[in-house]
Design an enzyme around this catalytic site. Structure first.
Site, PDB file in Angstrom:
ATOM      1  N   HIS A  53      -0.400  -5.058  -4.801  1.00 56.97           N
ATOM      2  CA  HIS A  53      -0.192  -6.722  -4.216  1.00 56.97           C
ATOM      3  C   HIS A  53      -0.035  -8.147  -4.857  1.00 56.97           C
ATOM      4  O   HIS A  53      -0.362  -8.858  -4.561  1.00 56.97           O
ATOM      5  CB  HIS A  53      -1.177  -6.856  -2.943  1.00 56.97           C
ATOM      6  CG  HIS A  53      -0.855  -6.056  -2.368  1.00 56.97           C
ATOM      7  ND1 HIS A  53       0.118  -6.165  -1.225  1.00 56.97           N
ATOM      8  CD2 HIS A  53      -1.219  -4.755  -1.505  1.00 56.97           C
ATOM      9  CE1 HIS A  53      -0.262  -4.921  -0.520  1.00 56.97           C
ATOM     10  NE2 HIS A  53      -0.910  -3.942  -0.400  1.00 56.97           N
ATOM     11  N   ASN A 108      -0.135  -5.354   7.078  1.00 58.83           N
ATOM     12  CA  ASN A 108       1.139  -5.035   6.354  1.00 58.83           C
ATOM     13  C   ASN A 108       2.171  -4.810   7.023  1.00 58.83           C
ATOM     14  O   ASN A 108       2.785  -5.374   8.351  1.00 58.83           O
ATOM     15  CB  ASN A 108       1.893  -3.530   5.895  1.00 58.83           C
ATOM     16  CG  ASN A 108       0.802  -3.547   4.325  1.00 58.83           C
ATOM     17  OD1 ASN A 108       0.392  -4.138   3.717  1.00 58.83           O
ATOM     18  ND2 ASN A 108       1.037  -2.246   4.236  1.00 58.83           N
ATOM     19  N   HIS A 147     -10.405  -9.738   3.044  1.00 59.74           N
ATOM     20  CA  HIS A 147     -11.229  -8.883   2.736  1.00 59.74           C
ATOM     21  C   HIS A 147     -11.155  -8.324   4.530  1.00 59.74           C
ATOM     22  O   HIS A 147     -11.147  -8.614   5.443  1.00 59.74           O
ATOM     23  CB  HIS A 147     -12.367  -8.682   2.211  1.00 59.74           C
ATOM     24  CG  HIS A 147     -13.408  -7.803   1.895  1.00 59.74           C
ATOM     25  ND1 HIS A 147     -12.947  -6.678   3.642  1.00 59.74           N
ATOM     26  CD2 HIS A 147     -14.278  -7.670   1.804  1.00 59.74           C
ATOM     27  CE1 HIS A 147     -14.346  -5.537   2.496  1.00 59.74           C
ATOM     28  NE2 HIS A 147     -15.416  -6.350   1.478  1.00 59.74           N
TER      29      HIS A 147
END
Ligand code: HDE
Length: 724
Positions: free
Chosen positions: A82, A154, A345
């Site tokens: 990413h 995603n 996270h």
């Protein structure tokens, strides 16, 4: 002199709590002297100190040394995955309707919660093209009053692998090959498909990754998914399984593959630019945030395992309940400070949200702090302005590289009596986070659950839910990718795997590769169990055919498509002496519905209309391409012959035609149409080319039809006319 940030008058009219928080780190240099990092005013920023004008530079030049040293250290390691991303600020506004399921305060208020979102591709390096065929990261940091909640998702709802142990292998396989660092930002190479062909668990994700979802029209037109099943926890401590969804207000749309390839050359920053410009213009992207909720008691009700990240819960089985909306309304002030340094996270959760035992999620809970330590270089990355929560932060953690906080007092341990035991723990009733009281009774094993072993049924569900146009795109994507694989055995193994998803799919891919579908596909090495495990015990279950096709999985049938033309860009190809009436009529009609007309002209200055007026060009014929627009209109001009002789224009139209975009011509442009690919097809089909519209005297019928077809994104029927 600190000054208010009024950079974008249209954007961010109100200052949310996070924007206010960032204010103490904003630096405005307007009207200021240039200084060293120590605040010493610099008198000459253009020359080093030398022994004589033509003499050697002197080591004592502390100003030069400081400037160059800082420059030498400007780069930090890019994200291992990413790396290429684009970010934006905004807010989340809950509908406040979920207290039955979760006690998370930001979901149970209608007050706005500030957010920062980072979209990304996965495989490419930081400078790679936006239009790579790839999964898109969709990571949201919610700065809630109870601390930060990160949804690190995603634009596809499943993943390639079921267990975190395989992640380094997956990423090694997809990244450029180690011996020659080729190819960049592409899955079309041997190592990726070698790995995939040995990992049947990836088959569902492969269907998504080879679909047009992997080449979005815009970051503003993508769905977002949390992927894993999480838990909501309510005030009574009751758990409900939850999957997170974001549905874009503008619908979910993609470009076509040939277009993606050409955009990569024309504008590698296509997505980043589109996001940035739209926010600057006040076209704030918006998503509805929804959840699929499954009561704890129904954990075993499905014919798949809720903990398996290669599975969706079809929306027909469990509908998506809208619980809020998210709007992005402000561009970052500084790409590095915000978009690059933001650290997400999946373990950043707030009371009311908790984890399940999805083995992929469990591995992620370790990985993200670890990666920030090497990328941002310090355990104090949470102190960076973009990462800092707006909720107060007090604990006994101390020191480390680049510590910002100046902790006051003598105690930094607990329990302590010297500071009355502060900072103290919060009881659950005071908002303290308490992990879900889950009973676990198990053997310690390095194994995978047998309930994870059906790898094909949902891959088939996805393929069968697509329209024929979308199925063809998947087939063509697989043909393209596998044709780049040099090792024939890998291609064969892939065709064998595809035959277990759908026979026609496998046959068509095999045809493109000059292969036949193997009658008895090679047994994949990895059945999702450890190499030493008893294979017999883990034979995949027989295919479960109980899935009905799901419209929600198709972008063309997708119920989120709203047929709006808002923010769409139409290229107006204007020759010298362009017909002003015709240009203005369609331009106004488009603008009244939120789309915009972009003037593409013979040069990058102005173009004259037939009445002698000068109109500013947005682009020149030679520096533009139809792949950067959603549709094309050619108004007539005084010199239509010049248009018909311009190769840039002909290619422009041919590409728009091939990519199924609506194309409008004024009726006296026959000589131009004759030069384009439209002509041959027209002869065959007597003028009837879907989505090619002729405008007779700026008719309302033409305008209406143009807008309707633009709202449908593409004229897919035309694909039947197009031979590659
Ligand atoms: Fe990530 N992933 N990931 N991932 N991921 C990272 O963290 C990792 C996975 C996702 O814009 C890294 O800060 C492991 C699934 C996004 O900054 C790293 C596993 C999903 C982003 C990492 C996964 C994601 C990352 C690299 C398997 C969808 C970009 C830089 C167990 C739900 C966030 C970083 C941003 C980034 C590890 C699988 C999404 C190395 C080990 C599944 C959107 O920590």
């Amino acid at each position: 002199m600190k000054k208010d940030n009024t950079k974008n008058s249209k954007t961010n009219p109100e200052k949310d709590a996070k924007s206010q928080d960032l204010e103490r780190n904003r630096e405005y240099s307007e009207g200021q002297f240039i200084t060293t990092d120590q605040g010493v005013k610099i008198n000459n920023d253009h020359n080093t100190v030398k022994a004589g004008e033509r003499g050697p530079s002197l080591l004592e030049d502390f100003i030069m040394r400081e400037k160059i040293t800082h420059f030498d250290h400007e780069r930090i390691p890019e994200r291992i995955v990413h790396a290429r991303g684009s970010g934006a600020h905004g807010y989340f506004e809950a509908y406040g309707n979920v207290s039955e399921y979760t006690k998370a305060a930001f979901l149970n208020t209608t007050e706005k919660t500030p957010v920062f979102v980072r979209f990304s591709t996965v495989a490419g390096f930081r400078g790679s093209t936006d239009l790579a065929r790839d999964v898109r990261g969709f990571a949201i940091k919610f700065y809630t009053q109870e601390g930060n909640f990160d949804m690190v998702g995603n634009n596809m709802p499943v993943f390639f692998i079921q267990d975190a142990m395989k992640f380094p292998d997956l990423i090694h396989a997809v990244k450029p090959e180690p011996h020659n660092e080729i190819p960049q930002a592409q899955s079309a190479h041997d190592t990726f498909w070698d790995f995939i062909s040995l990992m049947p668990e990836s088959m569902h994700m492969i269907m998504w990754a080879m679909s047009d979802r992997a080449i979005p029209r815009s970051l503003r037109m993508m769905e977002g998914f949390g992927i894993h099943t999480f838990r909501f926890i309510n005030k009574e401590g009751k758990s409900t399984f939850v999957k997170f969804h974001l549905k874009p207000k503008l619908g979910t749309h993609a470009v076509v593959w040939d277009e993606a390839l050409k955009i990569s050359g024309n504008d590698p920053d296509f997505h980043r630019r589109d996001l940035y410009e739209n926010i600057e213009m006040g076209n704030f992207p918006e998503w509805e945030f929804g959840v699929q909720l499954v009561p704890e008691e129904d954990e075993y009700k499905f014919n798949f395992d809720l903990l398996d990240p290669t599975k969706i819960i079809p929306e027909e089985m469990v509908p998506v309940t809208p619980i809020g909306r998210m709007v992005l309304n402000r561009n970052p002030d500084n790409f590095f400070a915000e978009t690059e340094q933001v650290a997400f996270h999946p373990g950043h959760v707030v009371p009311g949200i908790d984890f399940t035992n999805d083995p992929l999620l469990q591995g992620r809970l370790f990985s993200y702090t670890d990666t920030q330590l090497s990328r941002l270089g310090s355990p104090n990355f949470h102190e960076l302005p973009i990462n800092r929560p707006i909720a107060p932060m007090h604990n006994n953690q101390r020191d480390g590289h680049m510590r910002q906080e100046i902790n006051v007092g003598k105690t930094h341990y607990s329990p302590n009596s010297l500071n009355d035991n502060y900072p103290i723990q919060a009881k659950e009733s005071e908002g303290g986070f308490v992990s879900y009281y889950e009973r676990i009774e198990a053997h310690k094993v390095r194994e995978r659950s047998e309930s994870f072993s059906d790898h094909f049924s949902q891959a088939a569900l996805f393929f069968n839910s697509q329209t024929p146009v979308e199925q063809n795109h998947i087939i063509n994507a697989l043909r393209f990718e596998l044709s780049k694989v040099e090792t024939v055995a890998v291609r064969e193994r892939m065709v064998g795997l595809l035959s277990q998803v759908d026979k026609t799919l496998a046959k068509k891919v095999a045809d493109g590769l000059g292969l036949t579908v193997p009658a008895n596909p090679e047994k994949p090495m990895n059945k999702g169990v450890g190499a030493d495990a008893d294979q017999k015990k883990h034979e995949p279950k027989p295919l479960d055919k109980s899935y009905e096709p799901s419209d929600a999985l198709s972008m063309i049938k997708n119920p989120t498509v709203t047929n709006t033309i808002e923010t769409r860009q139409v290229a107006f190809l204007c020759g010298d002496g362009v017909n002003e009436k015709s240009l203005t009529a369609l331009k106004k009609a488009l603008e009244s519905k939120g789309a915009s007309a972009k003037i593409v002209a013979p040069n990058a200055g102005n173009v004259k209309t037939d009445t002698g007026k000068e109109i500013k060009a947005d682009f020149a014929f030679f520096s533009s391409s139809s792949v950067l627009f959603d549709a094309v209109y050619v108004p007539s001009s005084k010199n239509n012959t010049a248009l018909a002789e311009n190769n840039n224009i002909i290619e422009f139209i041919n590409n728009a035609y091939r990519h199924c975009k609506v194309i409008g011509f004024d009726s006296d442009l026959e000589s131009l149409i004759k030069k384009t690919a439209i002509n041959t097809k027209r002869d065959m089909k007597s003028n009837d080319i879907p989505g090619v519209l002729i405008n007779n005297n700026t008719s309302k019928q033409f305008t209406d039809e143009f807008i309707t077809l633009l709202g449908q994104h593409r004229v897919w029927e035309r694909e039947a006319h197009i031979t590659e």
